[in-house]
Design an enzyme around this catalytic site. Structure first.
Site, PDB file in Angstrom:
ATOM      1  N   HIS A 101       7.420   5.930   4.654  1.00 13.01           N
ATOM      2  CA  HIS A 101       8.247   4.935   5.344  1.00 13.01           C
ATOM      3  C   HIS A 101       9.672   5.102   4.811  1.00 13.01           C
ATOM      4  O   HIS A 101       9.860   5.472   3.645  1.00 13.01           O
ATOM      5  CB  HIS A 101       7.889   3.496   4.990  1.00 13.01           C
ATOM      6  CG  HIS A 101       6.472   3.062   5.183  1.00 13.01           C
ATOM      7  ND1 HIS A 101       5.467   3.358   4.313  1.00 13.01           N
ATOM      8  CD2 HIS A 101       5.917   2.287   6.150  1.00 13.01           C
ATOM      9  CE1 HIS A 101       4.333   2.785   4.733  1.00 13.01           C
ATOM     10  NE2 HIS A 101       4.579   2.131   5.847  1.00 13.01           N
ATOM     11  N   ASP A 104      10.183   3.578   1.412  1.00 11.82           N
ATOM     12  CA  ASP A 104       9.570   4.227   0.243  1.00 11.82           C
ATOM     13  C   ASP A 104      10.546   5.180  -0.433  1.00 11.82           C
ATOM     14  O   ASP A 104      10.408   5.462  -1.623  1.00 11.82           O
ATOM     15  CB  ASP A 104       8.365   5.111   0.631  1.00 11.82           C
ATOM     16  CG  ASP A 104       7.335   4.391   1.464  1.00 11.82           C
ATOM     17  OD1 ASP A 104       7.205   3.165   1.303  1.00 11.82           O
ATOM     18  OD2 ASP A 104       6.670   5.071   2.279  1.00 11.82           O
TER      19      ASP A 104
HETATM   20  C1  XUL Z   1      -0.972  -1.129   5.887  1.00 11.50           C
HETATM   21  C2  XUL Z   1      -0.981   0.289   6.261  1.00 11.50           C
HETATM   22  C3  XUL Z   1       0.328   0.974   6.318  1.00 11.50           C
HETATM   23  C4  XUL Z   1       0.452   1.965   7.425  1.00 11.50           C
HETATM   24  C5  XUL Z   1       1.830   2.539   7.580  1.00 11.50           C
HETATM   25  O1  XUL Z   1      -2.227  -1.709   5.790  1.00 11.50           O
HETATM   26  O2  XUL Z   1      -2.025   0.868   6.469  1.00 11.50           O
HETATM   27  O3  XUL Z   1       0.537   1.585   5.093  1.00 11.50           O
HETATM   28  O4  XUL Z   1      -0.430   3.007   7.268  1.00 11.50           O
HETATM   29  O5  XUL Z   1       2.800   1.585   7.757  1.00 11.50           O
END
Ligand code: XUL
Ligand code: CO
Length: 435
Positions: A101, A104
């Site tokens: 993300h 991150d």
């Molecule tokens: C949250 C989740 C996230 C997604 C990406 O439960 O799974 O980490 O994979 O935003």
């Protein structure tokens, strides 16, 4: 120059099933051929940046436990150090992909332009490291849930300024994903849902969500992004009710809004379980809908009712998941992303590497079992026998007919069905031969 974070840990090698070294692969030999394809190309492993490098070990009762040299993550110098360490681990594991993300990888500056500049800078820093380590980007995504600006949702926020901020953020993350040659772009509806219907216009929020998704698809085509747009369902947490509840809900939503040929689904094991389903149910349904895209591999604790994001360790369960993936033709642009985090007491660098090694071995063993079941054909044979009656011409004709014609046939022929065994225990014992 090495950061020294993983000092004393050698690149992980396949050492065979007899190995007792937790930092060696016992089942994952990337070059091994299964159903004519390299194991690495079947499994398409990815490491998740957020759990492994961004999460500091906090839980609702306690603060950070990991205390890494790149914490606190509030400036670009430490973001670069975090990237150095991340790619050092990718080089040790040799897995082909990672996922991230925006939040991150760059510090939160509090404003849109500052965040975008940070993302641009760090993704430029990733480029040569990806090249050098041979690590590709399985998918990029935007974190539209951590910062307080998103507390009431992103695309479904009652405030149009938050919708704007979210849309601009997703554009920036799609650009970054495209720049790095990402194979997919994921949208997990972090806070796209509600806490209470008392303050929620559900119909309007769902319409905005659909409009947002159409903009994402349009933008993908505009920039020539060849990857797949993926939605990741989850039924609840963080909000009480998440709009992308499960595969069935998501498939219906995509069809209602004419997005079924543009968007596929990223299925997470723990989310499937939270929704009251099994992992293989969600995969089989997505395959049946023509919407299977990718998986987030993990497991939840069996006793707690929330998303614990643990590394997988149950080969029989994982084997059934891969069975449905292989039966559906395997991954296209998707892969196996470890959306899994260490327990907060596992503070050593070695724990982070060993967790991935163990998980990769579980998946490799499970995939080999799934392939063996498929090649043996026992389950497919059982299905053929169970549905054999439907190959009779009168059964097929019935599907083209109407209730009155069927009633006539039942009366004329004196149709009186005899129940037949579903043979569940025999099939369960059959699966047990392979896992
Ligand atoms: C949250 C989740 C996230 C997604 C990406 O439960 O799974 O980490 O994979 O935003
Ligand atoms: Co996930």
């Amino acid at each position: 120059m090495s950061t020294g974070f993983f000092d004393g840990i050698a690149p992980v090698r396949y050492a065979g099933p007899e190995s007792t070294d937790p930092l060696s692969f016992r089942h994952y030999d990337p070059e091994a051929r299964v159903m004519g394809r390299r194991l690495e190309d079947h499994l398409r492993f990815a490491v998740a940046y957020w759990h492994s490098f961004a999460w500091e070990g906090n839980d609702p009762f306690g603060g950070p436990t990991f205390v890494r040299p790149w914490h606190p993550q509030d400036e670009m110098g430490r973001a670069r150090m975090k990237a150095d360490v991340a790619f050092e681990m990718f080089a040790l594991l040799g897995q082909p992909f990672f996922c991230f993300h925006d939040a991150d990888v760059r510090p939160e500056t509090g404003d849109y332009a500052g965040n975008l500049a940070g993302l641009d800078e760090i993704t430029d820093y990733f480029g040569p490291k990806m090249e050098e380590t041979g690590t590709g980007l399985l998918w990029g995504t935007a974190n539209l849930f951590t910062h307080r600006r998103f507390m009431s949702g992103a695309a479904t926020n009652p405030d149009p300024d938050v919708f704007a901020f979210a849309a601009a953020t997703v554009k920036g993350c799609m650009d970054a994903t495209h720049k790095l040659g990402g194979q997919n772009y994921v949208l997990w509806g972090g806070r796209e849902g509600y806490e209470t219907l008392l303050n929620t216009d559900l119909e309007q929020e769902l319409d905005h969500l659909a409009r947002f998704l159409h903009m994402v698809v349009d933008y993908k085509h505009k920039i020539g992004f060849q990857g797949t747009i993926l939605i990741e369902p989850k039924p609840q947490e963080p909000t009480k009710h998440q709009y992308d509840y499960d595969v069935a809900t998501t498939a219906g939503f995509l069809r209602k809004h004419g997005l079924e040929s543009e968007v596929k689904i990223n299925i997470e094991c723990g989310h499937a379980v939270l929704a009251g389903h099994s992992f293989e149910h969600e995969i089989a349904l997505a395959v049946a809908e023509g919407m299977f895209g990718s998986i987030d591999m993990n497991r939840n604790d069996y006793q707690s009712g929330w998303d614990t994001d643990q590394f997988p360790n149950n080969v029989p369960e994982v084997a059934l998941a891969y069975y449905h993936i292989l039966k559906g033709g395997g991954f296209g642009t998707g892969g196996t992303n470890f959306d899994a985090k260490l327990r907060r007491q596992s503070i050593d660098p070695q724990d982070l590497v060993a967790a991935h090694v163990g998980a990769m071995d579980v998946c490799a063993r499970a995939l080999k079992a799934a392939a063996a079941m498929l090649e043996d054909g026992g389950l497919e044979q059982a299905l053929r026998e169970r549905y054999a009656g439907w190959s009779r011409p009168e059964a097929q004709a019935m599907l083209q007919g109407d209730l009155a014609a069927i009633q006539k046939r039942v009366l004329d022929e004196g149709i009186a069905p005899e129940p037949r065994s579903g043979r569940q225990e025999i099939l369960e014992a059959y699966v047990n031969r392979f896992v």
